[in-house]
Design an enzyme around this catalytic site. Sequence first.
Site, PDB file in Angstrom:
ATOM      1  N   TRP A 142       1.056  -1.163  -0.161  1.00 59.17           N
ATOM      2  CA  TRP A 142       0.123  -0.045   0.040  1.00 59.17           C
ATOM      3  C   TRP A 142       0.817   1.191  -0.134  1.00 59.17           C
ATOM      4  O   TRP A 142       1.868   1.159   0.954  1.00 59.17           O
ATOM      5  CB  TRP A 142      -0.885   0.042   1.301  1.00 59.17           C
ATOM      6  N   ASP A 224      -0.392  -4.689   9.832  1.00 57.19           N
ATOM      7  CA  ASP A 224      -1.315  -3.746   9.197  1.00 57.19           C
ATOM      8  C   ASP A 224      -2.420  -4.762   9.024  1.00 57.19           C
ATOM      9  O   ASP A 224      -2.432  -5.623   7.996  1.00 57.19           O
ATOM     10  CB  ASP A 224      -0.709  -3.226   8.112  1.00 57.19           C
ATOM     11  N   LYS A 260     -13.045  -0.989   6.277  1.00 60.69           N
ATOM     12  CA  LYS A 260     -13.714  -1.859   5.206  1.00 60.69           C
ATOM     13  C   LYS A 260     -14.539  -2.670   5.819  1.00 60.69           C
ATOM     14  O   LYS A 260     -15.687  -3.024   5.308  1.00 60.69           O
ATOM     15  CB  LYS A 260     -12.428  -2.533   4.491  1.00 60.69           C
TER      16      LYS A 260
HETATM   17  C1  LIG Z   1      -3.156  -2.057   3.586  1.00 62.59           C
HETATM   18  C2  LIG Z   1      -3.777  -1.066   4.081  1.00 62.59           C
HETATM   19  N1  LIG Z   1      -3.457  -0.375   5.105  1.00 62.59           N
HETATM   20  C3  LIG Z   1      -4.435   0.525   5.948  1.00 62.59           C
HETATM   21  C4  LIG Z   1      -5.149   1.313   5.224  1.00 62.59           C
HETATM   22  C5  LIG Z   1      -5.843   2.478   5.855  1.00 62.59           C
HETATM   23  O1  LIG Z   1      -7.159   2.284   6.067  1.00 62.59           O
HETATM   24  P1  LIG Z   1      -8.067   3.503   6.595  1.00 62.59           P
HETATM   25  O2  LIG Z   1      -8.808   4.122   5.628  1.00 62.59           O
HETATM   26  O3  LIG Z   1      -8.749   2.862   8.013  1.00 62.59           O
HETATM   27  O4  LIG Z   1      -7.011   4.458   7.258  1.00 62.59           O
HETATM   28  C6  LIG Z   1      -5.512   0.862   4.030  1.00 62.59           C
HETATM   29  C7  LIG Z   1      -6.747   1.373   3.129  1.00 62.59           C
HETATM   30  O5  LIG Z   1      -6.751   1.261   1.995  1.00 62.59           O
HETATM   31  C8  LIG Z   1      -4.918  -0.309   3.421  1.00 62.59           C
HETATM   32  O6  LIG Z   1      -5.140  -0.991   2.263  1.00 62.59           O
END
Ligand SMILES: Cc1ncc(COP(=O)(O)O)c(C=O)c1O
Length: 414
Positions: A142, A224, A260
Site C-alpha cells: 500500500w 497492518d 472496510k
Molecule cells: C493495507 C492498508 N492499510 C491501511 C489502510 C488504511 O485504512 P484507513 O482508511 O482505515 O485509514 C488501507 C486502506 O486502503 C490499506 O489498504
Amino acid sequence: GEPAMSIFSEVPQAPPVAVFKLTADFREDSHPQKVNLGVGAYRTDDSQPWVLPVVKKVERLIVEDSSLNHEYLPILGLPEFRSAASKVALGEDSAAIKDNRVGGVQALGGTGALRIGAEFLRRWYNGVNNTATPVYVSAPTWENHNAVFADAGFKDIRPYHYWDAAKRGLDLSGFLDDLEKAPEHSIFVLHACAHNPTGTDPSQDEWKKIAEIMKRRNLFVFFDSAYQGFASGSLEKDAWAIRFFVSEGFELLVAQSFSKNFGLYNERVGNLTVVARDNENLTRILSQMEKIVRTTWSNPPSQGARIVGKTLNCPELFAEWKDNVKTMADRVLLMRDQLKAKLQALGTPGTWDHITQQIGMFSFTGLNPKQVEFMIKEKHVYLMASGRINMCGLTTKNIDYVAQSIHEAVTKVQ
Ligand SMILES: Cc1ncc(COP(=O)(O)O)c(C=O)c1O
Ligand SMILES: *[C@@H]1O[C@H](CO)[C@@H](O)[C@H](O)[C@H]1NC(C)=O
Ligand SMILES: *[C@@H]1O[C@H](CO)[C@@H](O)[C@H](O)[C@H]1NC(C)=O
Ligand SMILES: *[C@@H]1O[C@H](CO)[C@@H](O)[C@H](O)[C@H]1NC(C)=O
C-alpha cells in the site's frame, strides 16, 4: 500599490494521490459502459456503496439514546471501543489479554494507527533515536506505508521481496532471505491478511517460517490489519497470523482498520493494539502513546467508535455484523470465480488461476502498464497502473464487458 508576491509562491504543487485521481478521471468519462475497478472500497452488485444493515441499526440506537452526548472522549479513546472484549484481533481467549499486557489506542482509521505506532517506534523502540533503524515494507505495498514511516522520521525504508511476477504468487524464498539478511532489530511491516495490492498471503506454514526467523533474529513486527473478514469471510481465519505471532511470545503492534469490514470509511475508526511483555511495560508504553495522540489529534471522534463498540459488545449485533462481513466476502469470491471462468471461456492467453488463488478485495491481474492504458483509454475500464483491480468493481452486469476488455488488452497489446 502592487500586491506583494505571496509568501507561498515557492510552494511546489504536490502530485495527486493515484487512486483518487483515477476516480476523478472515471467521473469525467461519459462512456456508457465505463467501469471503475480502482476504488479501495466495497461496492454492491449495483455498483453502490453499502451501509451495513447492522451499522444502520446501531446508528438508530445511538440517535435514540438520550444518555449520549458530545463531550470529549479520553485521549486514548472510547472505553467500550478500546476494550470491545478483544474479540476481533486477538480472540476472546487470548492469554496475552488475560495477562493484562495488551492495550489499545483508538485511532483515526488504520492510517492513524500506523502513524501513531510509527511515531512511537521512532521515539522509543530499542533506544531513543531510531531514525536510522531500517523499516521494511513489502514490494509492492500500500503506497502510504513508505510515506507514513518517512513522515514519522525513519530515514531508512527498504522493500522486502514479496511478489513474484512470473509465478503470480508469493516470493517466499526472497522474503525469507531478506529476513535473514536484515540488520537485527529492523522493523517489518506485515499485512495481516488480504495483502494490498497483490491479494496474496503466506500460508500458515509459510507464516511459521517467517515467525521463526523473525524471532531468532530479533526483528520487530508491525502488523497492518485493514481487511480482517475480507480474505476468507471469517474473522478468526483472517487473524490467524497475528494470533500465531502473539502465541509465539512476540511483543508487537497491530494497526487495525474498521473502514472496510464495517464500511465506515469516512468515520475514521482504527485501533492500535500493543502487545507487551507484561502489564508494567504496557502501562509505560500507553503513557507515551497518550502523549503522541495529544499533540496529533488530541482527542478521537466518537461516532464510528460507538458504532463499532456497541456492535462488538452485544452478542446479537456481533453475530449480525459477522454475517454482513460474510455477505461482502462472498460477493468478492463470486466475482473471482466468474472472472476466471469468463477469461478461460474466451481463451485469453495466460493462466488465470491466480484470480481465485488471491484473496481479499484486490487482485493483481498481471496486466502491464501498456495494457492498463489500453483498458482505460480504449475500454473505459479504470484500474491502477500496477494492474491491481478491486473485485467489488465487478458486477454481474459488467463482468462480461470487463472480461472481454481484458481479453482484448492481453491479445492486442504486448
Ligand atoms: C493495507 C492498508 N492499510 C491501511 C489502510 C488504511 O485504512 P484507513 O482508511 O482505515 O485509514 C488501507 C486502506 O486502503 C490499506 O489498504
Ligand atoms: C483495540 O485493541 C485492544 C488491544 O488489543 C483490544 O482490547 C480491543 O478489543 C480493540 N478494540 C477493538 C474495537 O477491536
Ligand atoms: C538520530 O540519528 C540520525 C541518524 O543516525 C541522525 O541523523 C540524527 O541527527 C539523530 N537525531 C538526534 C535527535 O539525535
Ligand atoms: C518491564 O519493565 C520493567 C521496568 O519497569 C522491567 O524491570 C521489567 O523487567 C520489564 N519486563 C520485562 C519482561 O522485561
